[in-house]
Scaffold this motif. Structure first.
Motif, PDB file in Angstrom:
ATOM      1  N   GLU A  52       0.833  -1.210   0.000  1.00 44.10           N
ATOM      2  CA  GLU A  52       0.000   0.000   0.000  1.00 44.10           C
ATOM      3  C   GLU A  52       0.871   1.266   0.000  1.00 44.10           C
ATOM      4  OE1 GLU A  52      -2.529  -3.309   1.261  1.00 44.10           O
ATOM      5  OE2 GLU A  52      -0.496  -2.701   1.772  1.00 44.10           O
ATOM      6  N   ILE A  53       1.914   1.270   0.840  1.00 42.40           N
ATOM      7  CA  ILE A  53       2.757   2.477   0.932  1.00 42.40           C
ATOM      8  C   ILE A  53       3.584   2.651  -0.341  1.00 42.40           C
ATOM      9  CG2 ILE A  53       4.702   3.534   2.176  1.00 42.40           C
ATOM     10  CD1 ILE A  53       3.481   2.406   4.774  1.00 42.40           C
ATOM     11  N   THR A  54       4.182   1.557  -0.845  1.00 40.33           N
ATOM     12  CA  THR A  54       5.009   1.664  -2.064  1.00 40.33           C
ATOM     13  C   THR A  54       4.171   2.154  -3.246  1.00 40.33           C
ATOM     14  OG1 THR A  54       6.437  -0.100  -1.273  1.00 40.33           O
ATOM     15  CG2 THR A  54       6.565   0.393  -3.612  1.00 40.33           C
ATOM     16  N   ASN A  55       2.967   1.594  -3.401  1.00 40.15           N
ATOM     17  CA  ASN A  55       2.119   2.009  -4.528  1.00 40.15           C
ATOM     18  C   ASN A  55       1.682   3.466  -4.407  1.00 40.15           C
ATOM     19  OD1 ASN A  55       2.357  -0.397  -5.833  1.00 40.15           O
ATOM     20  ND2 ASN A  55       0.494  -1.290  -4.977  1.00 40.15           N
ATOM     21  N   PHE A  56       1.592   3.954  -3.168  1.00 41.21           N
ATOM     22  CA  PHE A  56       1.227   5.354  -2.937  1.00 41.21           C
ATOM     23  C   PHE A  56       2.443   6.258  -3.250  1.00 41.21           C
ATOM     24  CE2 PHE A  56       1.393   8.997  -0.054  1.00 41.21           C
ATOM     25  CZ  PHE A  56       0.162   9.600  -0.260  1.00 41.21           C
ATOM     26  N   THR A  57       3.594   5.926  -2.660  1.00 37.63           N
ATOM     27  CA  THR A  57       4.754   6.835  -2.779  1.00 37.63           C
ATOM     28  C   THR A  57       5.252   6.922  -4.215  1.00 37.63           C
ATOM     29  OG1 THR A  57       6.233   5.040  -2.108  1.00 37.63           O
ATOM     30  CG2 THR A  57       5.611   6.602  -0.411  1.00 37.63           C
ATOM     31  N   LYS A  58       5.175   5.826  -4.963  1.00 33.53           N
ATOM     32  CA  LYS A  58       5.745   5.892  -6.312  1.00 33.53           C
ATOM     33  C   LYS A  58       4.943   6.818  -7.234  1.00 33.53           C
ATOM     34  CE  LYS A  58       3.929   1.785  -8.675  1.00 33.53           C
ATOM     35  NZ  LYS A  58       4.332   0.475  -9.196  1.00 33.53           N
ATOM     36  N   GLN A  59       3.677   7.101  -6.860  1.00 34.83           N
ATOM     37  CA  GLN A  59       2.872   8.026  -7.674  1.00 34.83           C
ATOM     38  C   GLN A  59       3.300   9.483  -7.502  1.00 34.83           C
ATOM     39  OE1 GLN A  59      -1.567   7.075  -7.576  1.00 34.83           O
ATOM     40  NE2 GLN A  59      -0.793   5.894  -5.872  1.00 34.83           N
ATOM     41  N   ILE A  60       4.019   9.756  -6.400  1.00 38.25           N
ATOM     42  CA  ILE A  60       4.484  11.139  -6.175  1.00 38.25           C
ATOM     43  C   ILE A  60       5.518  11.503  -7.245  1.00 38.25           C
ATOM     44  CG2 ILE A  60       5.671  12.682  -4.535  1.00 38.25           C
ATOM     45  CD1 ILE A  60       4.632  10.847  -2.262  1.00 38.25           C
ATOM     46  N   LEU A  61       6.297  10.488  -7.666  1.00 40.72           N
ATOM     47  CA  LEU A  61       7.371  10.727  -8.627  1.00 40.72           C
ATOM     48  C   LEU A  61       6.834  10.909 -10.037  1.00 40.72           C
ATOM     49  CD1 LEU A  61       9.841   8.012  -7.425  1.00 40.72           C
ATOM     50  CD2 LEU A  61      10.038  10.459  -7.036  1.00 40.72           C
ATOM     51  N   PRO A 116      -2.189   4.536   3.178  1.00 37.82           N
ATOM     52  CA  PRO A 116      -1.790   5.849   3.711  1.00 37.82           C
ATOM     53  C   PRO A 116      -3.036   6.718   3.929  1.00 37.82           C
ATOM     54  CG  PRO A 116      -0.350   5.211   1.917  1.00 37.82           C
ATOM     55  CD  PRO A 116      -1.451   4.194   1.946  1.00 37.82           C
ATOM     56  N   ALA A 117      -2.987   7.558   4.970  1.00 33.44           N
ATOM     57  CA  ALA A 117      -4.171   8.362   5.311  1.00 33.44           C
ATOM     58  C   ALA A 117      -3.835   9.853   5.348  1.00 33.44           C
ATOM     59  CB  ALA A 117      -4.695   7.927   6.679  1.00 33.44           C
ATOM     60  N   PHE A 118      -4.692  10.660   4.699  1.00 29.28           N
ATOM     61  CA  PHE A 118      -4.567  12.127   4.754  1.00 29.28           C
ATOM     62  C   PHE A 118      -5.465  12.662   5.862  1.00 29.28           C
ATOM     63  CE2 PHE A 118      -3.040  11.811   0.320  1.00 29.28           C
ATOM     64  CZ  PHE A 118      -1.955  12.678   0.400  1.00 29.28           C
ATOM     65  N   TYR A 119      -4.955  13.572   6.672  1.00 25.84           N
ATOM     66  CA  TYR A 119      -5.748  14.230   7.710  1.00 25.84           C
ATOM     67  C   TYR A 119      -5.813  15.717   7.373  1.00 25.84           C
ATOM     68  CZ  TYR A 119      -5.262  10.062  10.681  1.00 25.84           C
ATOM     69  OH  TYR A 119      -5.312   8.788  11.185  1.00 25.84           O
TER      70      TYR A 119
END
Length: 764
Positions: free
Chosen positions: A603-612, A628-631
């Motif tokens: 879940e975290i890897t798939n989220f972070t790689k989209q930032i790039l 990952p959760a946005f507050y």
């Protein structure tokens, strides 16, 4: 009778091996004690057995031989004791987890064989290997191959064997808790077990789970430059630590840990990896940051540190890019060569009085340029020093007749005078001779400071020389190609000059400054260093790397990093590899790509790689966890309440949390508020602090290379992160998380998250 299961058979084998390890331990304990007692015995009776005779030459020769024999015996006992102690420490490590793998294979025309692989070697009385060290040539088949034909490099060349079984073990307290056969390099099950362990403030050794790609890095001995480009969490640093251990094992006897140097991103990171090599029975290598490497050479100047570099908004990026380039490195080299003919700036050397120089700078210049043209920079400096020292020696006699010498003699008390004589009962023919003797002693002692200045090249004015070089740059480099005007360049030189006056120097200036100094003075480079490792390569500049190569000319370099995480060099990092490769023979350059990320959950890897902008190459490892959760909160007060809830939840799950802010000022503010709310957290505000268990608060640039169970990215608003070149910064922060990632902000979310797929995160 019940048929024995495979696991029972393996447990039986394990019990036998453990029994032999314990037996060997007690033998070693006994022999260490025996050797220590013998050494003490020899020491205490050292002179009993020594024949002391002071009469004739031949007998005193006997005495010397007798002492030498006793010393030899003592050294032998101590060596035996140290060797046994080293063996014992290996066995104590093996006793906890004797091995982690078994491999069955068959060599052509030979009987089938079974070997067990562990952290160190262990042999029985007949010298049969019961456990092979993971670094032994044969062990590489476990890491490299699937079942069937596999090749490995042995001292006799490439060998091919037929591998029929590959079994992995999880062993706790002498019991096999789990075992499985696999056809893969290392079974995912084994990896999952290791990866699911909670993070700690120290990095662990990954010997049991080295992947095939990592094994290529570890065992590469042919490349002069091994460049490892790896995604965040792909095991780059772990593979490098294992590579050091492998090289020390492979070349033992010829390579020691002091022949290996590692440049790491900051002091925190050094603390983080300090246990990895000792866990594998090796001593730590020389470790430092690039900042430490350059700062210790200029004790009189303050070099811009990590914090100042990160928070510096004044610098002109175009000029910084020029100074960081290989073109600038070549310009320094060319400029220094021209100094062989003229242009070197000298300083007066003073002694006793600032009014009249002891050695005049014009005179020194005359000496320096007086040698013929086949004298190059290093020979010129050496010959100039020699001429100055000879001149100094000739000036001792005239100096003894100066008034200051008589005054000094008169001011000395009896004790100080006595120290000047060669021996207490020294006699002189006359008082004039005695006075002359004392005067010479005093002058020689005082002139030592002049001699020291000569040896330390204090007659060179390097700061003025560097400024003169900067003024010559427009003749050496076409500034218009770097989009720099002459006015900008002149203003920049004034800035550098002003900083010199205040004893300060920027990171972009320190490497060219030292390189110029080294070329002019002919400082010897380090020929002893055999391997140099550079971590987080994306934060280095081509100039720094060329300078390191100049400093360690015989070393093989391993450079590793993630070009997606450049914090200081930003977009320059993209062309870094092409720049570096110009420094090395392309035939001896190997590039290894690690695209699979093991640190974080899927879940975290798939989220972070989209930032790039080009993150699609990164593959996630199949380990699950929360999204990952946005507050989003509408006030700072509510942001802190959300943070408090997250920390409570993480504590309940026993997760180590790092709250990562953009700047140091933000980190200090968060730490202050948490303290007011009685929430325990440690502020990591400088790279010299230790990592401690519990919740940490730190600025982004100190989080390099580290990992935590949970990360809270603080203040990810549009106001805080809006520039395209902050993409890598956000990626670095988010990719520190292993299991849980929470992102807090007020106002609008950073536009750098605009490309996210809504299915990959939740809003809370």
């Amino acid at each position: 009778m019940v048929k024995e299961t495979e696991q029972q058979k393996e447990q039986k084998h394990l019990d036998e091996v453990l029994g032999l390890i314990k037996k060997k331990e007690s033998e070693l304990d006994h022999s260490i004690e025996h050797a220590q007692n013998e050494a003490q015995n020899i020491n205490s009776h050292f002179f009993d057995d020594v024949k002391l005779d002071y009469d004739g030459y031949s007998t005193s020769m006997d005495t010397a031989l007798s002492i030498h024999q006793q010393q030899q015996m003592l050294a032998e006992r101590q060596n035996a004791w140290q060797h046994s102690a080293k063996q014992l420490s290996t066995l104590q490590r093996l006793e906890k987890k004797p091995y982690f793998a078994r491999v069955d294979f068959q060599e052509p025309n030979e009987d089938p064989e079974t070997i067990y692989i562990g952290l160190g070697s262990f042999v029985d009385k007949e010298d049969h290997f019961l456990i092979y060290d993971w670094r032994a040539p044969i062990s590489s088949i476990y890491y490299d191959g699937k079942l069937g034909k596999v090749s490995y490099n042995s001292p006799d060349g490439v060998q091919t064997v037929d591998m029929t079984k590959k079994r992995q073990f999880l062993i706790e307290d002498g019991k096999i808790t789990n075992m499985f056969d696999t056809n893969e390099s290392i079974g995912d099950q084994m990896l999952l077990n290791v990866l699911n362990e909670k993070s700690s403030t120290q990095m662990k050794s990954i010997v049991t789970t080295i992947q095939r790609e990592q094994n290529k890095i570890i065992r590469n001995t042919s490349a002069d430059l091994l460049f490892v480009q790896g995604a965040a969490g792909s095991g780059k640093t772990s593979a490098i630590m294992q590579r050091v251990a492998y090289l020390l094992y492979r070349y033992r006897g010829n390579l020691t840990s002091s022949d290996v140097i590692m440049f790491s991103p900051n002091q925190l990171f050094n603390d983080y990896v300090k246990n990895v090599l000792p866990e594998m029975g090796e001593q730590n290598m020389v470790q430092m940051t690039y900042w430490q490497f350059v700062s210790r050479r200029v004790p009189g100047m303050n070099v811009e540190n990590l914090f100042e570099q990160f928070e510096d908004n004044e610098q002109n990026d175009k000029i910084v890019n020029l100074k960081n380039s290989l073109q600038f490195f070549n310009a320094v080299t060319r400029y220094a060569k021209h100094l062989e003919k003229n242009g070197l700036i000298f300083k007066n050397i003073y002694f006793k009085s600032k009014k009249k120089p002891f050695f005049d700078k014009e005179k020194i210049k005359e000496i320096y340029y007086g040698f013929n043209e086949n004298y190059h920079l290093r020979n010129r400096i050496e010959a100039t020093k020699e001429a100055l020292i000879n001149s100094l020696n000739r000036r001792i006699e005239p100096e003894t007749k100066k008034a200051w010498v008589d005054k000094t003699i008169e001011s000395l008390d009896q004790e100080q005078l006595n120290k000047l004589y060669d021996r207490p009962d020294q006699e002189f023919e006359s008082s004039a001779k005695e006075e002359h003797f004392l005067a010479r002693k005093i002058v020689i002692k005082q002139l030592k400071q002049v001699s020291r200045k000569i040896h330390q090249n204090r007659f060179l004015n390097i700061r003025a020389q560097y400024l003169r070089f900067l003024r010559a740059v427009p003749k050496l480099i076409d500034l218009s190609k770097w989009d720099i005007s002459e006015e900008e360049w002149d203003a920049h030189i004034e800035n550098v000059k002003e900083r010199f006056r205040n004893g300060r120097i920027k990171m972009a200036d320190i490497s060219p400054y030292l390189y110029l100094y080294d070329l002019v003075t002919g400082r010897r480079t380090d020929y002893e260093m055999r391997y140099a490792f550079i971590d987080e390569i994306q934060d280095y500049t081509p100039f720094q790397l060329a300078y390191l190569k100049y400093n360690f000319p015989r070393a093989k370099f391993t450079m590793l990093g993630d070009l997606n995480q450049a914090i200081f060099t930003k977009d320059e990092s993209k062309i870094l590899l092409s720049q570096i490769s110009k420094l090395f023979d392309p035939e001896k350059t190997d590039v290894v790509q690690l695209t699979k990320s093991y640190r974080s959950t899927k879940e975290i890897t798939n989220f972070t790689k989209q930032i790039l902008r080009q993150g699609e190459k990164i593959e996630a490892f199949d380990r699950r966890g929360p999204k990952p959760a946005f507050y989003k909160r509408d006030s700072i007060e509510k942001e802190y309440s959300a943070l408090q809830d997250i920390l409570a939840e993480n504590d309940e799950q026993k997760l180590t949390t790092a709250i990562i802010t953009k700047t140091l000022a933000e980190a200090q503010e968060v730490a202050k508020v948490l303290k007011e709310r009685n929430i325990k957290a440690t502020l990591i505000g400088s790279a010299n602090q230790r990592l401690v268990p519990g919740t940490l608060v730190m600025p982004s640039y100190l989080a390099k290379g580290l990992e935590f169970d949970a990360v809270v990215a603080w203040g990810v608003s549009k106001e805080n992160y809006h520039q395209l070149d902050e993409t890598q910064l956000l990626y670095t922060i988010a990719s520190r998380a292993m299991y849980k990632l929470d992102l807090i902000y007020t106002g609008e979310k950073s536009p750098l998250f605009d490309n996210l797929d809504e299915k990959t995160y939740v809003n809370k």
